[in-house]
Enzyme design. Structure first.
Site, PDB file in Angstrom:
ATOM      1  N   ASN A 141     -82.742  36.707  57.834  1.00 49.65           N
ATOM      2  CA  ASN A 141     -83.002  36.621  59.271  1.00 49.65           C
ATOM      3  C   ASN A 141     -82.807  37.978  59.961  1.00 49.65           C
ATOM      4  OD1 ASN A 141     -80.253  36.919  59.197  1.00 49.65           O
ATOM      5  ND2 ASN A 141     -79.775  35.186  60.530  1.00 49.65           N
ATOM      6  N   HIS A 143     -80.168  40.035  59.513  1.00 47.80           N
ATOM      7  CA  HIS A 143     -78.794  40.488  59.740  1.00 47.80           C
ATOM      8  C   HIS A 143     -78.409  41.579  58.747  1.00 47.80           C
ATOM      9  CE1 HIS A 143     -76.934  37.143  56.965  1.00 47.80           C
ATOM     10  NE2 HIS A 143     -76.980  38.267  56.306  1.00 47.80           N
ATOM     11  N   GLU A 148     -75.344  38.585  63.163  1.00 45.35           N
ATOM     12  CA  GLU A 148     -76.405  37.603  63.322  1.00 45.35           C
ATOM     13  C   GLU A 148     -77.230  37.894  64.580  1.00 45.35           C
ATOM     14  OE1 GLU A 148     -76.951  35.866  60.843  1.00 45.35           O
ATOM     15  OE2 GLU A 148     -75.517  34.259  60.486  1.00 45.35           O
TER      16      GLU A 148
HETATM   17  C1  GLP Z   1     -75.125  38.187  53.208  1.00 46.89           C
HETATM   18  C2  GLP Z   1     -74.116  39.316  53.521  1.00 46.89           C
HETATM   19  C3  GLP Z   1     -74.846  40.585  53.707  1.00 46.89           C
HETATM   20  C4  GLP Z   1     -75.899  40.686  52.628  1.00 46.89           C
HETATM   21  C5  GLP Z   1     -77.013  39.742  52.979  1.00 46.89           C
HETATM   22  C6  GLP Z   1     -78.095  39.644  51.924  1.00 46.89           C
HETATM   23  O1  GLP Z   1     -74.947  37.068  53.952  1.00 46.89           O
HETATM   24  N1  GLP Z   1     -73.257  39.085  54.628  1.00 46.89           N
HETATM   25  O2  GLP Z   1     -73.928  41.670  53.661  1.00 46.89           O
HETATM   26  O3  GLP Z   1     -76.421  41.977  52.571  1.00 46.89           O
HETATM   27  O4  GLP Z   1     -76.497  38.500  53.371  1.00 46.89           O
HETATM   28  O5  GLP Z   1     -77.680  38.847  50.861  1.00 46.89           O
HETATM   29  P1  GLP Z   1     -78.459  38.766  49.486  1.00 46.89           P
HETATM   30  O6  GLP Z   1     -78.341  40.104  48.867  1.00 46.89           O
HETATM   31  O7  GLP Z   1     -77.741  37.710  48.716  1.00 46.89           O
HETATM   32  O8  GLP Z   1     -79.872  38.411  49.791  1.00 46.89           O
END
Ligand code: GLP
Length: 251
Positions: A141, A143, A148
């Protein structure tokens, strides 16, 4: 902004691991900013492999100088819970590299007062000189950390509610049950992230192609928190071919 497209997630992971090691060998001894998430699993695996191939004195030098601050932690989870980011870091990095626990900092998800803990963490990072190189993944999304949407560039380190989208995105680590994902987290804010001297955004996989395009190429807006990174003077983006699919070819 410098965008580098590499063949696949493995090649990206090797390149990121090399950057992190270089960083620890360099003269800038400000802390590293570290991230968790699935994108970082191959990165830390590559880092461990590269670390294992170094000579003993090189390993020792890196161990001695290591100081890192992670982006975030779930409220209610401590290091003994395997789903916590503290446990992730202990397993992926701190244990295998032989670092002391205090060298790999995270917000304390078990603190009695999470907002106060966010303030303590922000102050600890400031006292350590702020981040030198900040490693970032990208949420589906938009972030970064757990900032968020909507979120503007001044947002500080804080405790906040996680969105339904993020809880769904991270459900796999909680037996596939989004309702089991903690409702709140402590995260470094965009303010601390943007204050890093350099930022390395790492994005892999087809599922991130469209949000990556929005983050990098559309006008920055609070609805896509990662878009604030566009204004950072030293932003480097490392992506695989799948994540780069929606970017113009000549970038
Ligand atoms: C998570 C973490 C982030 C991370 C992102 C992507 O929720 N808080 O720091 O970079 O979402 O996650 P993923 O690498 O599992 O797609």
């Amino acid at each position: 902004m410098q965008v580098t497209v590499l063949a696949d997630a493995e090649v990206v992971a090797e390149a990121v691991a090399e950057r992190l090691l270089q960083e620890r060998r360099g003269s800038d001894q400000r802390p590293l900013g570290l991230a968790t998430g699935r994108t970082m699993v191959p990165v830390y695996a590559a880092l461990r492999r590269r670390f294992d191939r170094l000579s003993r004195p090189e390993q020792q030098a890196i161990r001695q100088g290591w100081r890192s601050f992670n982006l975030d932690e779930y409220v209610g989870l401590g290091p003994s819970d395997p789903r916590s980011f503290a446990a992730f870091m202990a397993e992926q990095l701190q244990g295998p590299l032989g670092l002391a626990l205090a060298q790999v900092q995270l917000p304390d998800g078990l603190a009695v007062d999470s907002q106060q803990e966010a303030g303590r963490y922000r102050a600890a990072l400031k006292a350590a000189g702020g981040i030198g190189l900040q490693l970032l993944g990208l949420g589906s999304n938009g972030h970064v950390g757990f900032n968020e949407p909507p979120c503007g560039p001044e947002a500080p380190c804080r405790c906040l509610a996680l969105s339904a989208a993020t809880r769904a995105q991270n459900a796999a680590a909680f037996g596939g049950d989004a309702a089991a994902v903690p409702a709140r987290a402590i995260t470094l804010g965009l303010a601390e992230i943007l204050a890093a001297e350099r930022i390395l955004l790492v994005v892999t996989g087809a599922a991130k192609a469209s949000i990556l395009r929005r983050a990098l190429l559309e006008p920055a807006c609070p609805e896509v928190p990662a878009s604030s990174l566009q204004h950072h003077p030293r932003l480097e983006v490392l992506v695989d071919g799948e994540a780069a699919a929606a970017l113009p070819p000549a970038r």
